[in-house]
Design a protein around this motif. Structure first.
Motif, PDB file in Angstrom:
ATOM      1  N   LYS A   1      -8.011   2.520 -12.785  1.00 26.52           N
ATOM      2  CA  LYS A   1      -8.238   1.127 -13.145  1.00 26.52           C
ATOM      3  C   LYS A   1      -7.001   0.555 -13.809  1.00 26.52           C
ATOM      4  O   LYS A   1      -6.295   1.250 -14.538  1.00 26.52           O
ATOM      5  CB  LYS A   1      -9.435   0.997 -14.090  1.00 26.52           C
ATOM      6  N   LEU A   2      -6.775  -0.696 -13.528  1.00 27.35           N
ATOM      7  CA  LEU A   2      -5.735  -1.438 -14.243  1.00 27.35           C
ATOM      8  C   LEU A   2      -6.421  -2.264 -15.312  1.00 27.35           C
ATOM      9  O   LEU A   2      -7.564  -2.698 -15.128  1.00 27.35           O
ATOM     10  CB  LEU A   2      -5.004  -2.375 -13.282  1.00 27.35           C
TER      11      LEU A   2
ATOM     12  N   GLU B   1     -16.986  -7.479 -16.660  1.00 26.18           N
ATOM     13  CA  GLU B   1     -15.935  -8.389 -16.179  1.00 26.18           C
ATOM     14  C   GLU B   1     -15.780  -8.234 -14.665  1.00 26.18           C
ATOM     15  O   GLU B   1     -15.892  -7.135 -14.128  1.00 26.18           O
ATOM     16  CB  GLU B   1     -14.614  -8.113 -16.895  1.00 26.18           C
TER      17      GLU B   1
ATOM     18  N   GLU C   1     -14.000  -8.047 -11.045  1.00 29.08           N
ATOM     19  CA  GLU C   1     -12.719  -7.514 -10.559  1.00 29.08           C
ATOM     20  C   GLU C   1     -12.736  -7.377  -9.035  1.00 29.08           C
ATOM     21  O   GLU C   1     -13.791  -7.321  -8.424  1.00 29.08           O
ATOM     22  CB  GLU C   1     -12.461  -6.121 -11.162  1.00 29.08           C
TER      23      GLU C   1
ATOM     24  N   GLU D   1     -16.710  -4.475 -13.663  1.00 27.56           N
ATOM     25  CA  GLU D   1     -16.401  -3.325 -14.500  1.00 27.56           C
ATOM     26  C   GLU D   1     -17.187  -3.418 -15.811  1.00 27.56           C
ATOM     27  O   GLU D   1     -17.320  -4.492 -16.384  1.00 27.56           O
ATOM     28  CB  GLU D   1     -14.899  -3.228 -14.819  1.00 27.56           C
TER      29      GLU D   1
ATOM     30  N   LEU E   1     -17.071  -2.288 -19.594  1.00 25.66           N
ATOM     31  CA  LEU E   1     -16.168  -1.782 -20.634  1.00 25.66           C
ATOM     32  C   LEU E   1     -16.993  -1.396 -21.852  1.00 25.66           C
ATOM     33  O   LEU E   1     -18.022  -2.018 -22.126  1.00 25.66           O
ATOM     34  CB  LEU E   1     -15.191  -2.884 -21.047  1.00 25.66           C
TER      35      LEU E   1
ATOM     36  N   GLY F   1      -8.188  -5.125 -12.219  1.00 31.81           N
ATOM     37  CA  GLY F   1      -8.157  -5.767 -13.539  1.00 31.81           C
ATOM     38  C   GLY F   1      -9.042  -7.004 -13.588  1.00 31.81           C
ATOM     39  O   GLY F   1      -9.228  -7.693 -12.578  1.00 31.81           O
ATOM     40  N   GLY F   2      -9.569  -7.273 -14.765  1.00 27.16           N
ATOM     41  CA  GLY F   2     -10.498  -8.392 -14.948  1.00 27.16           C
ATOM     42  C   GLY F   2      -9.856  -9.724 -14.589  1.00 27.16           C
ATOM     43  O   GLY F   2      -8.745 -10.033 -15.016  1.00 27.16           O
TER      44      GLY F   2
HETATM   45 MG    MG Z   1     -11.238  -4.087 -16.252  1.00 31.43          MG
END
Ligand code: MG
Ligand code: OOG
Length: 254
Positions: free
Chosen positions: A57-58, A100, A102, A132, A134, A226-227
């Motif tokens: 994941k970024l 979030e 992605e 994602e 978190l 990434g979000g």
């Molecule tokens: Mg993320």
């Protein structure tokens, strides 16, 4: 001086006990090399427990995310098999979960550096919508870059969308629109370009980063780019919906 082993142990205990800790950088100078070493120890611990690394994941690849977290540089972490979720979260499994939207990449072959948007797209078998989950192991999601690196980039879960598309069948990933809703109301909107100008650029960033230590992204990896927007808290009774142009809708609730 706190070493990577002690950092990994503290983060692992925080995750297990659902008791968040204060960031290490409150007390010590933590360099990125030590932080990534601690991150990898956490991954190895889960692999010893029977999980597999399924991808990467970024994080902090969009302005929205960088601004909301106060950290202005991207980072990466690893996804493990136990992180693949359907949309029904068990709230008690987390400290303070957030969701979030992605864009996820499934790589059909190995991706080594030097990588570019073009080489990422040609190595990509499919793209998916994703949400994602978190769950920072730090109190109030408060951290500096080395803290969040050690914490495997706050990774806790991923829900993949229902549609898989060849990357070139999606008109243009930069223009791919996303609408994020909480309890049905729009809370944020974004397009793919929110992530480093092109979500594939985030995947290239990871390949180029790994190449510095002679590594590549393995074939079959799922990579979260990434979000696109800031993350929203998922408390009991919260319904989060992310609608993506051409890639379907992902719903998460707790
Ligand atoms: Mg993320
Ligand atoms: C750090 C992880 C960031 C993203 O997509 O930007 C991330 C955090 O916000 O807790 O996953």
């Amino acid at each position: 001086m706190v070493d990577a082993t002690a950092i990994a142990a503290a983060l692992s205990a925080a995750a297990r006990d659902k008791k968040p800790i204060t960031p290490f950088t409150d007390q010590i100078d933590l360099d990125l090399e030590t932080a990534y070493a601690a991150q990898w120890m956490l991954v190895e611990e889960r692999v010893s427990g029977g999980e597999r690394v399924i991808g990467a994941k970024l994080g902090l690849t969009s302005r929205a995310k960088q601004q909301s977290m106060g950290v202005h540089e991207p980072l990466h972490g690893w996804l493990l098999s136990g992180m693949l979720l359907d949309g029904a979260l068990r709230r008690d499994d987390y400290i303070h979960p957030r969701a979030e939207p992605e864009i996820a990449f499934l790589l059909g072959r190995e991706l080594a550096g030097p990588a570019s948007v073009t080489s990422v797209l040609s190595a990509t078998e499919a793209v998916f919508a994703a949400v994602e989950i978190l769950d920072s192991r730090y109190e109030s999601f408060r951290f500096l870059l080395p803290d969040v690196v050690a914490d495997n980039a706050s990774a806790a879960g991923v829900v993949l969308g229902p549609v898989s598309r060849r990357p070139y069948d999606v008109v243009d990933l930069r223009l791919l629109g996303c609408v994020l809703r909480v309890q049905g109301g729009v809370v944020a909107t974004a397009a793919g370009a929110a992530v480093l100008g092109h979500p594939a650029a985030a995947v290239a960033w990871l390949a180029n980063r790994l190449a510095l230590s002679g590594r590549a992204i393995p074939p079959g990896s799922i990579v979260l780019s990434g979000g696109l927007t800031e993350a929203v808290p998922v408390e009991r009774g919260t319904v989060v919906t992310a609608e993506f142009d051409g890639l379907g809708t992902v719903e998460v609730h707790a």
